[in-house]
Design a protein around this motif. Structure first.
Motif, PDB file in Angstrom:
ATOM      1  N   UNK A  94       0.807  -1.206   0.000  1.00  0.00           N
ATOM      2  CA  UNK A  94       0.000   0.000   0.000  1.00  0.00           C
ATOM      3  C   UNK A  94       0.844   1.261   0.000  1.00  0.00           C
ATOM      4  N   UNK A  95       2.170   1.109   0.019  1.00  0.00           N
ATOM      5  CA  UNK A  95       3.052   2.256  -0.121  1.00  0.00           C
ATOM      6  C   UNK A  95       3.268   3.078   1.121  1.00  0.00           C
ATOM      7  N   UNK A  96       2.797   2.639   2.299  1.00  0.00           N
ATOM      8  CA  UNK A  96       3.056   3.401   3.522  1.00  0.00           C
ATOM      9  C   UNK A  96       4.541   3.324   3.855  1.00  0.00           C
ATOM     10  N   UNK A  97       5.086   4.432   4.355  1.00  0.00           N
ATOM     11  CA  UNK A  97       6.531   4.487   4.574  1.00  0.00           C
ATOM     12  C   UNK A  97       7.018   3.365   5.477  1.00  0.00           C
ATOM     13  N   UNK A  98       6.356   3.132   6.607  1.00  0.00           N
ATOM     14  CA  UNK A  98       6.809   2.112   7.547  1.00  0.00           C
ATOM     15  C   UNK A  98       6.825   0.734   6.908  1.00  0.00           C
ATOM     16  N   UNK A  99       5.799   0.413   6.130  1.00  0.00           N
ATOM     17  CA  UNK A  99       5.722  -0.905   5.501  1.00  0.00           C
ATOM     18  C   UNK A  99       6.822  -1.078   4.446  1.00  0.00           C
ATOM     19  N   UNK A 100       7.093  -0.015   3.695  1.00  0.00           N
ATOM     20  CA  UNK A 100       8.169  -0.082   2.707  1.00  0.00           C
ATOM     21  C   UNK A 100       9.516  -0.212   3.405  1.00  0.00           C
ATOM     22  N   UNK A 101       9.693   0.505   4.516  1.00  0.00           N
ATOM     23  CA  UNK A 101      10.954   0.442   5.268  1.00  0.00           C
ATOM     24  C   UNK A 101      11.185  -0.969   5.818  1.00  0.00           C
ATOM     25  N   UNK A 102      10.151  -1.581   6.351  1.00  0.00           N
ATOM     26  CA  UNK A 102      10.278  -2.939   6.877  1.00  0.00           C
ATOM     27  C   UNK A 102      10.585  -3.928   5.760  1.00  0.00           C
ATOM     28  N   UNK A 103      10.007  -3.709   4.596  1.00  0.00           N
ATOM     29  CA  UNK A 103      10.291  -4.577   3.452  1.00  0.00           C
ATOM     30  C   UNK A 103      11.737  -4.402   2.991  1.00  0.00           C
ATOM     31  N   UNK A 104      12.225  -3.158   3.031  1.00  0.00           N
ATOM     32  CA  UNK A 104      13.622  -2.890   2.677  1.00  0.00           C
ATOM     33  C   UNK A 104      14.562  -3.577   3.654  1.00  0.00           C
ATOM     34  N   UNK A 105      14.187  -3.557   4.932  1.00  0.00           N
ATOM     35  CA  UNK A 105      14.988  -4.227   5.958  1.00  0.00           C
ATOM     36  C   UNK A 105      15.038  -5.731   5.704  1.00  0.00           C
ATOM     37  N   UNK A 106      13.907  -6.327   5.394  1.00  0.00           N
ATOM     38  CA  UNK A 106      13.865  -7.769   5.114  1.00  0.00           C
ATOM     39  C   UNK A 106      14.767  -8.117   3.937  1.00  0.00           C
TER      40      UNK A 106
END
Length: 393
Positions: A94-106
């Motif tokens: 959904x493009x929310x910053x926190x979700x994208x950041x967590x995906x980048x971390x993974x």
């Protein structure tokens, strides 16, 4: 021979370290520690690519085969599985910053020490960015939003702010790779708006090498933290390797620090050997009663904490900190020995010269370091010594 389903049903647990083919592009990459990764290998438009399907045992052989079959069908239709999956992720997030950041971390866990379990990579974002921008669609975040978010800590917590902006840069690049409509230059623009930091780098306080013997002599209490601090002083090692020291890493008068435990060496292939002086071996012998689960410095449920040794010095009202003993040792080497620069730097595991020069110099100067560390131990124990003269070899 079967073209598909070559691996046994218990492949994840039974197979040794290495690459094992199941057929149809599915491969199991098994690690020496028992972990591993499923990988789907395919060719598209004359290009060979590899796509991770998940780790074992979280992803079973059956699940990996089903996933590989799914993407194999997409390749047959001319679609790129990696690009397709990135689009799926973008839609799911959904493009929310926190979700994208967590995906980048993974996506970057493999690059981090111990797969990022310590939480240091995410910490600057969790503390200073998620509370303000976590629920904002990343496509809507501008350089002014980033500036306003980091301005309160830009000068007062300069190191943390620097880490935060570096993580932000990674997250924005990850969002662009997911084909989200982001301003890839937003972080760079924010840095310009924030300006130059006023913060001046401060060095960790160190004890003058002349004062080390008196302090070392005062560490008489046979506690696990005191013994760890004594070994830290004697070896010049950082606190991390000292705390994580395993008995299996010691052989005779040599302690071998695994490459993954060396600062700045994530993914490195070289271990680092530390010559142990007679006094260092005595300290290790005295610490053996504390050993548990293969670790030398065990305290109740885990290895001693990062603050255990620092607390000893803080309680005594000292400004110096454990890490500063590396400076004490380096200054002693410079003022009281004639050791070559390369040897003195190797004592502290510092890199010298260019990568090209280091590739031709295949020695770690272990034999030259032995008398230096023995002499340093004698100094710490209060024995007057002469200048150590290194014999050219």
């Amino acid at each position: 021979m079967r073209a598909f389903n070559k691996l046994p049903s218990n492949a994840a647990a039974s197979l040794p370290a290495g690459k094992h083919e199941d057929g149809g592009g599915l491969r199991l990459v098994k690690k020496a520690d028992g972990g591993g990764q499923w990988v789907y290998r395919y060719s598209l438009h004359g290009r060979r690519r590899e796509m991770g399907l998940g780790p074992i045992p979280a992803v079973s052989l059956k699940a990996a085969r089903e996933e590989a079959a799914k993407w194999r069908a997409r390749v047959a239709m001319g679609y790129d599985p990696i690009a397709e999956r990135d689009k799926e992720r973008a839609n799911r997030l959904g493009g929310l910053f926190k979700e994208v950041a967590l995906d980048a971390f993974e996506a970057r866990k493999a690059e981090l020490k111990d797969d990022g379990k310590a939480g240091r990579w995410l910490s600057p974002l969790e503390q200073h960015v998620f509370p303000k921008l976590g629920k904002v669609p990343i496509a809507q975040i501008t350089q002014r939003d980033i500036r306003d978010c980091l301005a309160p800590i830009w000068h007062t917590k300069a190191a943390t702010a620097k880490k935060a902006i570096n993580r932000l840069n990674v997250v924005f690049k990850h969002a662009a790779a997911l084909e989200l409509d982001v301003d890839i230059q937003a972080v760079g623009k924010a840095r310009e708006l924030l300006g130059k930091q006023r913060h001046k780098e401060t060095h960790i306080p160190a004890m003058p090498w002349q004062d080390v013997p008196e302090f070392y002599h005062s560490l008489e209490e046979p506690s696990v933290a005191t013994l760890a601090l004594r070994l830290l002083i004697l070896t010049g090692a950082r606190s991390g390797p000292i705390r994580m020291l395993k008995l299996d890493d010691i052989e005779g008068d040599v302690w071998t620090i695994p490459a993954e435990d060396m600062k700045g060496r994530v993914g490195a292939v070289e271990d680092f050997r530390v010559p142990l002086s007679s006094e260092a071996q005595n300290v290790i012998e005295a610490a053996l009663p504390f050993a548990r689960n293969g670790f030398l410095f065990w305290n109740r449920k885990n290895v001693i904490s990062d603050m255990a040794m620092a607390a000893i010095m803080k309680r005594r009202g000292l400004e110096a900190r454990p890490h500063g003993f590396r400076t004490s040792l380096r200054e002693w080497l410079a003022e009281c020995t004639t050791a070559q620069h390369e040897v003195a730097e190797m004592v502290l595991a510092h890199k010298t010269d260019s990568s090209v020069v280091r590739s031709y110099r295949r020695t770690d100067f272990l034999d030259q370091r032995r008398p230096l560390m023995e002499r340093w131990a004698q100094h710490c124990c209060g024995q007057d010594g002469q200048v150590v003269r290194m014999v050219s070899q």
